[in-house]
Write a protein that holds these residues in place. Structure first.
Motif, PDB file in Angstrom:
ATOM      1  N   ASP A 127       0.818  -1.214   0.000  1.00 35.32           N
ATOM      2  CA  ASP A 127       0.000   0.000   0.000  1.00 35.32           C
ATOM      3  C   ASP A 127       0.848   1.258   0.000  1.00 35.32           C
ATOM      4  N   HIS A 128       1.944   1.236  -0.718  1.00 33.91           N
ATOM      5  CA  HIS A 128       2.749   2.457  -0.856  1.00 33.91           C
ATOM      6  C   HIS A 128       3.274   2.964   0.477  1.00 33.91           C
ATOM      7  N   ARG A 129       3.322   2.095   1.474  1.00 30.05           N
ATOM      8  CA  ARG A 129       3.772   2.582   2.765  1.00 30.05           C
ATOM      9  C   ARG A 129       5.251   2.352   3.014  1.00 30.05           C
TER      10      ARG A 129
ATOM     11  N   PRO B 201      -5.986  -0.055  -2.144  1.00 32.72           N
ATOM     12  CA  PRO B 201      -6.126   1.337  -1.717  1.00 32.72           C
ATOM     13  C   PRO B 201      -4.750   1.949  -1.481  1.00 32.72           C
ATOM     14  N   ASN B 202      -4.598   3.210  -1.796  1.00 30.25           N
ATOM     15  CA  ASN B 202      -3.360   3.902  -1.440  1.00 30.25           C
ATOM     16  C   ASN B 202      -3.462   4.320   0.017  1.00 30.25           C
ATOM     17  N   LEU B 203      -3.106   3.363   0.886  1.00 32.54           N
ATOM     18  CA  LEU B 203      -3.304   3.596   2.317  1.00 32.54           C
ATOM     19  C   LEU B 203      -2.482   4.765   2.813  1.00 32.54           C
ATOM     20  N   SER B 204      -1.316   4.964   2.188  1.00 34.82           N
ATOM     21  CA  SER B 204      -0.451   6.043   2.644  1.00 34.82           C
ATOM     22  C   SER B 204      -1.172   7.386   2.509  1.00 34.82           C
TER      23      SER B 204
ATOM     24  N   LEU C  58      -2.883   9.619   5.592  1.00 30.14           N
ATOM     25  CA  LEU C  58      -2.450  10.998   5.791  1.00 30.14           C
ATOM     26  C   LEU C  58      -3.654  11.921   5.952  1.00 30.14           C
TER      27      LEU C  58
ATOM     28  N   GLY D  59      -0.874   4.419   9.687  1.00 29.88           N
ATOM     29  CA  GLY D  59      -1.131   2.992   9.517  1.00 29.88           C
ATOM     30  C   GLY D  59       0.032   2.136   9.993  1.00 29.88           C
TER      31      GLY D  59
END
Lengths: 331, 331
Positions: free
Chosen positions: A112-114, B46-49, B53, B59
């Protein structure tokens, strides 16, 4: 308090302060210490989350490995966390349990792009699938080898290490030397490398091979496989276990059967986990340089994150040494 | 693909899809599974980052503990990572080495706003300093107790567990029972609790006490302290070590001295790390319910992150059981 003020107090350039705060590598340790001292005195706390976002970075990397509660991985993780801290990276740990779907998820961007990059110890995933990966998160493979994999990779020389252990057992006069730890279910290729080293040494001395397979490298499987080896007639007079956990499980089986280590069966492992330094007898093993493995993995990842896409994958080697102890030498 | 489409395909409300995607707790396992199946089929990522934010969240939570390469902490970390995954949280691991400065940095927000909450196993930091903390990142203390600390806390009942072990040794007819693991240098209070339980049991039976101190709970210190106990005249006929690593170090010293466990010296530990199930003899221990400890810690943190500030700290208990093995029972 601006970077300019900090630079003045530390007696360095603004650029240097920026390099330290951002965790860039090209600052000498002395200069870095000077700047960090001023930062600490001023209680300077950059909002890294906001800054990283502006740079398209999270400041977090993932270390994905089969299981954190295997001592080798726990010890290795300590060094990876320490090495990452030098770049001000936080390390998220993901456990795959060697499960193909979970390894895919790690590689496939479900993070998730984290995270900015991933250090992966693969188990189930193969070279073909790795090559077909579409996610472009920076990736370094640690320890386990995926042959011809399209990713940076660091490991010890597993063939040579396994040959060294086997030569050690041969040098002690053992002639019925078994290998415990061959695998059918892993695509990672470490077990075949260790098996190859074992076979090279036996072939050089014209000795016969005996190979016991396991699914995973746990104490319980070492204990069970050893029971099978003890049932052979004649039974092996030495066993090279492909990791220390297997060896400690095997030791339990031998001792519980009323036999002696090493008088009846000599035992050697690989990993140099702390457990083997306090078992009775203490365990002969190969000690990979875990700090070096971790440092190289983090360095490769840093270069991959900062570098241009499409650079060819690199192979790196960390050192190791043979550590003979009571389980082969006696007391 | 919108949440509405996903809701339609899964046959649930948009609100429910949102709850699942955001990792909120109030969704039944069956409904969650249904939604996740649709998400997986649609390859929905989902783009959780970015979302986090917007919510002021990253997260990511931190698990801060003295050392990842102590097996107890590695085993516990596995369960914390698993429990956190149910909330779609990633877990950053920070190692404090039980160092006061490093514990302060964790508590003091040098995590740079990159985590939503912290689960901390403290060692050096005291209640007063903890109470004076200004950072308001959600905090839960795991395992080690800071007396009257102003933070949520979960642990086993250490006094009762220590008393149970000591009663077990007394029940086997041992009369010179030593405790190995008292500490002067920790502010965390677990060693005093275990010492109190040991003393309660001895006092009930009118038996004398012998207490060996250590600085840290490692094999090497258990081995060294045991050498001191063996030099006593008369030497102890049983030793309760305050963790399994100390006990495994002590076992090495006893066996290397040519004495037998348990015939000459019975040994018990606490933690139920895997090593003790494969040592020879196997190690009697107390098994804390590590999965329950982790689950409660994560639940408390979740409630703390989602809750209003200023809610009073809570105390929670996880279960444990005594696990008698060969090191006290014999083979």
């Amino acid at each position: 308090m601006s970077l300019r003020d900090i630079a003045r107090l530390a007696g360095v350039s603004v650029k240097t302060v920026s390099n330290v705060v951002n965790g860039y590598a090209h600052v000498s340790p002395e200069t870095r210490a000077k700047v960090e001292k001023v930062l600490a005195e001023l209680d300077y706390r950059p909002n890294l989350s906001a800054r990283n976002l502006r740079r398209g970075r999270t400041g977090v990397i993932a270390l994905a490995l089969p299981e954190l509660d295997a001592p080798y991985f726990a010890e290795l993780s300590r060094f990876v966390i320490d090495a990452a801290a030098e770049h001000r990276w936080l390390v998220v740990i993901e456990q795959t349990d060697g499960d193909l779907d979970r390894e895919r998820r790690v590689l496939d961007g479900v993070r998730d792009h984290r995270v900015d990059g991933v250090i992966l110890t693969p188990f189930a995933i193969g070279a073909e699938e790795l090559a077909a990966r579409t996610d472009d998160t920076a990736l370094v493979l640690l320890g386990e080898r995926i042959h011809d994999g399209p990713a940076d990779h660091v490991a010890i020389d597993n063939v040579r290490a396994a040959r060294d252990v086997t030569e050690h057992l041969i040098g002690l006069g053992r002639t019925r030397i078994a290998a415990l730890g061959a695998q059918d279910n892993s695509a990672s290729g470490t077990a075949p490398l260790r098996l190859a080293g074992y076979r090279q040494a036996l072939a050089e001395h014209g000795l016969p091979e005996t190979v016991a397979k396991v699914e995973r490298y746990h104490r319980a499987e070492g204990a069970a496989a050893m029971a099978g080896l003890l049932a052979l007639d004649p039974r092996p007079d030495a066993v090279f276990c492909f990791n220390d956990l297997l060896a400690l499980g095997a030791m339990r089986t031998i001792l519980a059967a009323g036999l002696r280590v090493p008088e009846d069966v000599a035992l050697a492992g690989l990993d140099d986990i702390e457990d083997g330094r306090y078992s009775t007898p203490t365990l002969t093993t190969v000690a990979p340089d875990k700090a070096e493995l971790a440092r190289i993995a983090v360095d490769l990842l840093r270069q991959r994150i900062d570098g241009r896409p499409g650079q060819p994958p690199r192979e790196a080697r960390a050192g190791y040494r043979l550590v003979p102890r009571e389980s082969t030498l006696g007391r």
